[in-house]
Scaffold this motif. Structure first.
Motif, mmCIF file in Angstrom:
data_model
loop_
_atom_site.group_PDB
_atom_site.id
_atom_site.type_symbol
_atom_site.label_atom_id
_atom_site.label_comp_id
_atom_site.label_asym_id
_atom_site.label_seq_id
_atom_site.Cartn_x
_atom_site.Cartn_y
_atom_site.Cartn_z
ATOM 1 N N UNK A 87 15.269 -5.736 -31.371
ATOM 2 C CA UNK A 87 15.946 -5.784 -32.675
ATOM 3 C C UNK A 87 15.875 -4.434 -33.377
ATOM 4 N N UNK A 88 14.787 -3.687 -33.147
ATOM 5 C CA UNK A 88 14.579 -2.402 -33.815
ATOM 6 C C UNK A 88 15.005 -1.208 -32.957
ATOM 7 N N UNK A 89 15.504 -1.484 -31.742
ATOM 8 C CA UNK A 89 15.933 -0.404 -30.849
ATOM 9 C C UNK A 89 17.261 0.188 -31.314
ATOM 10 N N UNK A 90 17.576 1.383 -30.833
ATOM 11 C CA UNK A 90 18.857 2.010 -31.155
ATOM 12 C C UNK A 90 19.997 1.097 -30.689
ATOM 13 N N UNK A 91 20.965 0.820 -31.554
ATOM 14 C CA UNK A 91 22.065 -0.107 -31.196
ATOM 15 C C UNK A 91 23.157 0.578 -30.386
ATOM 16 N N UNK A 92 22.781 1.102 -29.228
ATOM 17 C CA UNK A 92 23.729 1.861 -28.419
ATOM 18 C C UNK A 92 24.049 1.197 -27.079
ATOM 19 N N UNK A 93 23.507 -0.016 -26.865
ATOM 20 C CA UNK A 93 23.783 -0.720 -25.623
ATOM 21 C C UNK A 93 22.861 -0.371 -24.480
ATOM 22 N N UNK A 94 21.868 0.466 -24.750
ATOM 23 C CA UNK A 94 20.948 0.876 -23.683
ATOM 24 C C UNK A 94 19.636 0.103 -23.703
#
Length: 329
Positions: A87-94
């Protein structure tokens, strides 16, 4: 005057000539995903159904996308630690989550979650539905559900059942079994199916309501005894095992779904691409065969359908959590 007109015409020509390359460049940028390895987070230890499904999907997705899909196990707190990480990760699809029905339950069980499962994630697709199965250690003097109920009634609070953690599907199925069977069991939470199954085989606990996948081989070898599946239909992987309803516990229809989610702000085109690639894999004959071998039913739905599933389960389990008085601060 002539030089000025020439410069204007030259600049205009350069813009026109460069336009296709600009458009192509924009298209190339949109198609560049993924440009590096993708992390698929499993919020349980290796060996459980979530992990097995993630690795099966990740293997095929790596081929389809042309980039490694690396499965990362981040267990703890009934699957909520891994979910919080994504949920807190970069929202870039990786960075993606292999989520499950457990996360819809956790919404009601954990009072201090630092994420909202319905708001902080973008559903990609539901991978599979796996029935749960009531299994006991063969040393336990119970060969049927009714026999187990009689034994539990004679020894209230003595028989133990394991789960993948507080507030997981296995925990709630056990609580439902207690309510409808009018018995009292002792719940023993684990971090995942691997350690849970090890203790069940060793006799440290008496039973579990785990998904079919991690216990199927042990049932087939006779090391564990299956008494009933928890869905309203028998499992093709265990055709001779009755449903809980057939065994006299009515109504009873609970299974476990697993699916992939991205952080909420992930680009729409990335989610669309991931959904298309995953659905193609999930509906392929080879993947369907692999799912049948582990007792799973492949799904492969749209993000909108998965979102609706999450919303419905969150509401349905909220009542069961309240009735079972399950809460963690």
């Amino acid at each position: 005057m002539f030089k000025q007109q020439f410069r204007v015409r030259a600049m205009a020509l350069a813009c026109v000539v460069g336009l296709p390359f600009t458009l192509l460049g924009g298209t190339a940028s949109a198609q560049a995903y993924p440009a590096r390895p993708i992390s698929l987070v499993v919020p349980f230890p290796a060996g459980g159904t979530t992990d097995v499904l993630a690795r099966a999907l990740g293997q095929e997705l790596s081929k389809s996308l042309g980039q490694p899909v690396v499965v990362e196990n981040k267990p703890g707190a009934g699957s909520t630690l891994g979910a919080d990480y994504v949920a807190k990760a970069a929202p870039d699809g990786y960075t993606l989550l292999m989520g499950a029905v457990h996360h819809t339950i956790a919404t009601s069980v954990y009072k201090s979650l630092h994420y909202d499962f319905q708001k902080d994630f973008a559903p990609v697709t539901t991978v599979a539905l796996v029935p749960n199965v009531l299994v006991v250690n063969p040393k336990l003097d119970a060969t049927t559900v009714q026999g187990l109920l009689k034994l539990a009634q004679a020894t209230p609070g003595k028989l133990t059942y394991g789960s993948n953690g507080m507030g997981t599907g296995q925990h709630l199925i056990g609580a439902q079994f207690e309510q409808q069977g009018h018995v009292k069991l002792l719940h023993v939470p684990y971090k995942g199916s691997g350690p849970l199954t090890t203790d069940l085989l060793g006799g440290q606990i008496d039973m579990s309501f785990d998904t079919i996948t991690p216990v199927l081989a042990h049932i087939q070898s006779g090391k564990l005894r299956a008494l009933a599946v928890t869905t309203d239909q028998r499992s093709a992987a265990l055709p001779n095992v009755p449903t809980m309803q057939e065994a006299g516990i009515k109504p009873f229809n609970m299974g476990t779904w697993f699916g992939v989610l991205a952080p909420a702000a992930a680009p729409a085109d990335v989610v669309t691409r991931l959904n298309a690639e995953m659905v193609k894999i999930i509906h392929s004959p080879d993947f369907s065969r692999r799912m049948a071998e582990i007792g799973a039913v492949p799904i492969g739905d749209t993000p909108e359908q998965m979102r609706a599933r999450i919303g419905a389960d969150t509401a349905n389990y909220a009542k069961l959590v309240k009735d079972a008085k399950v809460a963690i601060n």
